[in-house]
Design an enzyme around this catalytic site. Structure first.
Site, PDB file in Angstrom:
ATOM      1  N   ARG A 276     -10.794  -0.157  15.253  1.00  0.00           N
ATOM      2  CA  ARG A 276     -10.728   0.676  14.056  1.00  0.00           C
ATOM      3  C   ARG A 276     -11.650   0.045  13.014  1.00  0.00           C
ATOM      4  O   ARG A 276     -12.744   0.517  12.802  1.00  0.00           O
ATOM      5  CB  ARG A 276      -9.268   0.772  13.593  1.00  0.00           C
ATOM      6  CG  ARG A 276      -8.973   1.898  12.659  1.00  0.00           C
ATOM      7  CD  ARG A 276      -7.498   1.974  12.305  1.00  0.00           C
ATOM      8  NE  ARG A 276      -6.971   0.729  11.738  1.00  0.00           N
ATOM      9  CZ  ARG A 276      -5.723   0.557  11.336  1.00  0.00           C
ATOM     10  NH1 ARG A 276      -4.845   1.548  11.456  1.00  0.00           N
ATOM     11  NH2 ARG A 276      -5.326  -0.592  10.834  1.00  0.00           N
TER      12      ARG A 276
ATOM     13  N   MET B 108      12.604  24.383   2.371  1.00  0.00           N
ATOM     14  CA  MET B 108      11.791  23.651   1.397  1.00  0.00           C
ATOM     15  C   MET B 108      12.661  22.808   0.459  1.00  0.00           C
ATOM     16  O   MET B 108      12.345  21.658   0.158  1.00  0.00           O
ATOM     17  CB  MET B 108      10.943  24.639   0.583  1.00  0.00           C
ATOM     18  CG  MET B 108       9.946  23.945  -0.330  1.00  0.00           C
ATOM     19  SD  MET B 108       9.034  25.084  -1.377  1.00  0.00           S
ATOM     20  CE  MET B 108       8.098  26.016  -0.181  1.00  0.00           C
TER      21      MET B 108
ATOM     22  N   LYS C   7       0.853  -1.197   0.000  1.00  0.00           N
ATOM     23  CA  LYS C   7       0.000   0.000   0.000  1.00  0.00           C
ATOM     24  C   LYS C   7       0.888   1.246   0.000  1.00  0.00           C
ATOM     25  O   LYS C   7       2.105   1.144   0.237  1.00  0.00           O
ATOM     26  CB  LYS C   7      -0.916  -0.012   1.223  1.00  0.00           C
ATOM     27  CG  LYS C   7      -0.174   0.007   2.551  1.00  0.00           C
ATOM     28  CD  LYS C   7      -1.095  -0.257   3.731  1.00  0.00           C
ATOM     29  CE  LYS C   7      -0.317  -0.296   5.034  1.00  0.00           C
ATOM     30  NZ  LYS C   7      -1.166  -0.704   6.178  1.00  0.00           N
TER      31      LYS C   7
ATOM     32  N   TYR D 203      16.687  29.751   8.367  1.00  0.00           N
ATOM     33  CA  TYR D 203      15.486  30.469   8.825  1.00  0.00           C
ATOM     34  C   TYR D 203      15.388  30.484  10.341  1.00  0.00           C
ATOM     35  O   TYR D 203      15.652  29.474  10.996  1.00  0.00           O
ATOM     36  CB  TYR D 203      14.227  29.796   8.278  1.00  0.00           C
ATOM     37  CG  TYR D 203      13.963  30.018   6.820  1.00  0.00           C
ATOM     38  CD1 TYR D 203      13.708  31.301   6.321  1.00  0.00           C
ATOM     39  CD2 TYR D 203      13.936  28.948   5.933  1.00  0.00           C
ATOM     40  CE1 TYR D 203      13.448  31.504   4.970  1.00  0.00           C
ATOM     41  CE2 TYR D 203      13.673  29.130   4.586  1.00  0.00           C
ATOM     42  CZ  TYR D 203      13.430  30.407   4.117  1.00  0.00           C
ATOM     43  OH  TYR D 203      13.163  30.591   2.786  1.00  0.00           O
TER      44      TYR D 203
HETATM   45  C1  LIG Z   1      -0.426  -1.831   6.757  1.00  0.00           C
HETATM   46  C2  LIG Z   1      -1.025  -3.068   7.283  1.00  0.00           C
HETATM   47  C3  LIG Z   1      -0.223  -4.194   7.510  1.00  0.00           C
HETATM   48  C4  LIG Z   1       1.297  -4.170   7.416  1.00  0.00           C
HETATM   49  O1  LIG Z   1       1.786  -3.633   8.616  1.00  0.00           O
HETATM   50  P1  LIG Z   1       3.365  -3.513   8.903  1.00  0.00           P
HETATM   51  O2  LIG Z   1       3.429  -3.046  10.301  1.00  0.00           O
HETATM   52  O3  LIG Z   1       3.885  -2.489   7.945  1.00  0.00           O
HETATM   53  O4  LIG Z   1       3.939  -4.848   8.666  1.00  0.00           O
HETATM   54  C5  LIG Z   1      -0.848  -5.363   7.888  1.00  0.00           C
HETATM   55  N1  LIG Z   1      -2.193  -5.422   8.052  1.00  0.00           N
HETATM   56  C6  LIG Z   1      -2.994  -4.355   7.853  1.00  0.00           C
HETATM   57  C7  LIG Z   1      -4.464  -4.471   8.059  1.00  0.00           C
HETATM   58  C8  LIG Z   1      -2.438  -3.136   7.481  1.00  0.00           C
HETATM   59  O5  LIG Z   1      -3.229  -2.075   7.307  1.00  0.00           O
END
Ligand SMILES: *Cc1c(COP(=O)(O)O)cnc(C)c1O
Length: 364
Positions: free
Chosen positions: A134, A304, A38, A256
């Site tokens: 969640r 930046m 992701k 800055y």
């Molecule tokens: C992002 C995610 C993972 C992976 O988690 P890591 O800590 O990066 O290994 C696994 N399960 C779900 C539901 C996630 O959202």
């Protein structure tokens, strides 16, 4: 080819990625290790990461359907699980067309599933909440949800849950979460998936039919001290070059807000990377960088497009020299500590302005 003047880039070592995947798979020999890609593969480049891993990985995971479509468009044929599930009913049609699996976690998802007349052939990934609060059905509600599935769907059930504290081995919450999932799994004789990276590393008893490997795949650890993480290789090196070198007198300030003042006459190098590239603006004076085999330290505020470092004590540093901001010599964890953030955030918020270069020694 496009002309590139600025050498600022994230170098992505796909060989290290493949090695990390191989190594972590051996830690859970009875599980299928999914690769979570992701957020553009934790900003390592989801398509390139997927292509480097597609021969080894049984299933990829992304957050939402759009991310999965991008992978399909790039020709990735491996099964893909959408971790946040469908956002609207039409996501089911997209999932069917693109052969995606959706995490089901609300009553709406279950009714959308029953509306499709059997067109959705994926396994039934059912999210059960065991304390993260969640996503997912509460564990006590899971039996009713499962009872509402048809026979065909029940046979393909995979119960999933997500840990809230798995990175801390002494925290008893994780064991409780595992117990809740295992009770359901026993009751329904189904498959399950719990472990994220921290679960894989810290909680062997959480290893399921599928584990969901994210951060550690990229050679970065979700947990602090653990021998198991030693063989991991950081996949990303963030680098930039020195574009100016100047002398400042004792008492003069840099950057800055005049937040850093030279205590002695100092030599300052200016590096072509800033918060617009994703280097954290919060990084404090003293954050280490790696230059020509030595450590130098950030001074003054991150701008930046530039940062400034003190190279007074370093031998032979010149304009054009490359600097590692994080990678194999400076851990992204260290930069995270100096900027009140975490490794996950620093990696994923790199900006689209930053080019990536991919290297793969296995295919050169
Ligand atoms: C992002 C995610 C993972 C992976 O988690 P890591 O800590 O990066 O290994 C696994 N399960 C779900 C539901 C996630 O959202």
């Amino acid at each position: 080819m496009t002309y590139i003047s600025r050498k600022t880039q994230a170098v992505i070592d796909l060989t290290a990625l493949q090695n990390n995947y191989q190594y972590i798979s051996t830690l859970a020999p009875n599980s299928k290790t999914m690769a979570v890609i992701k957020a553009n593969g934790y900003e390592h480049g989801a398509i390139e990461v997927a292509k480097a891993l597609e021969e080894q990985v049984p299933c990829f995971a992304v957050a939402f359907v759009d991310e999965a479509i991008q992978l399909r468009k790039a020709g990735i044929k491996t099964p893909i699980l959408v971790l946040e599930g469908p956002f609207k009913e039409s996501d089911f049609a997209i999932a069917i067309k693109n052969e995606l699996s959706l995490m089901l976690h609300t009553p709406e998802h279950i009714s959308w599933l029953s509306n499709d007349n059997g067109a959705y052939c994926s396994d039934i990934w059912l999210k059960v909440d065991t304390g993260m609060n969640r996503l997912g059905f509460r564990a006590e509600d899971a039996p009713d949800v499962i009872a509402s599935l048809n026979e065909e769907h029940r046979k393909k059930l995979i119960i999933c849950s997500h840990f809230s504290c798995a990175e801390i081995k002494s925290n008893l919450k994780t064991a409780k979460q595992i117990t809740q999932v295992k009770a359901l799994v026993e009751q329904y004789a189904c498959q399950y998936s719990m472990a994220n990276s921290a679960g894989i590393l810290n909680w062997p008893e959480s290893h399921g039919h599928y584990n969901r490997l994210g951060l550690a795949l990229y050679g970065v650890s979700p947990i602090e001290q653990c021998d198991l993480v030693d063989p991991l290789e950081p996949v990303m090196t963030l680098e930039a070059e020195i574009i100016a070198i100047r002398k400042v007198k004792a008492g003069e300030t840099v950057g800055y807000g005049d937040t850093w003042q030279a205590e002695r006459s100092s030599i300052i190098a200016v590096i072509a990377i800033g918060y617009a590239d994703g280097y954290p603006r919060n990084a404090k004076s003293g954050t280490p960088v790696f230059v020509n085999g030595s450590i130098a330290y950030l001074v003054g505020r991150v701008s930046m497009d530039m940062i400034t470092i003190d190279i007074t004590d370093l031998p032979k540093v010149s304009i054009g020299d490359s600097v590692e901001l994080w990678g194999k010599n400076i851990s992204v964890d260290t930069v995270a500590e100096y900027s009140d953030s975490i490794n996950y955030e620093l990696l994923t918020r790199l900006s689209s302005r930053l080019p990536k270069t991919f290297i793969n020694q296995n295919h050169s």
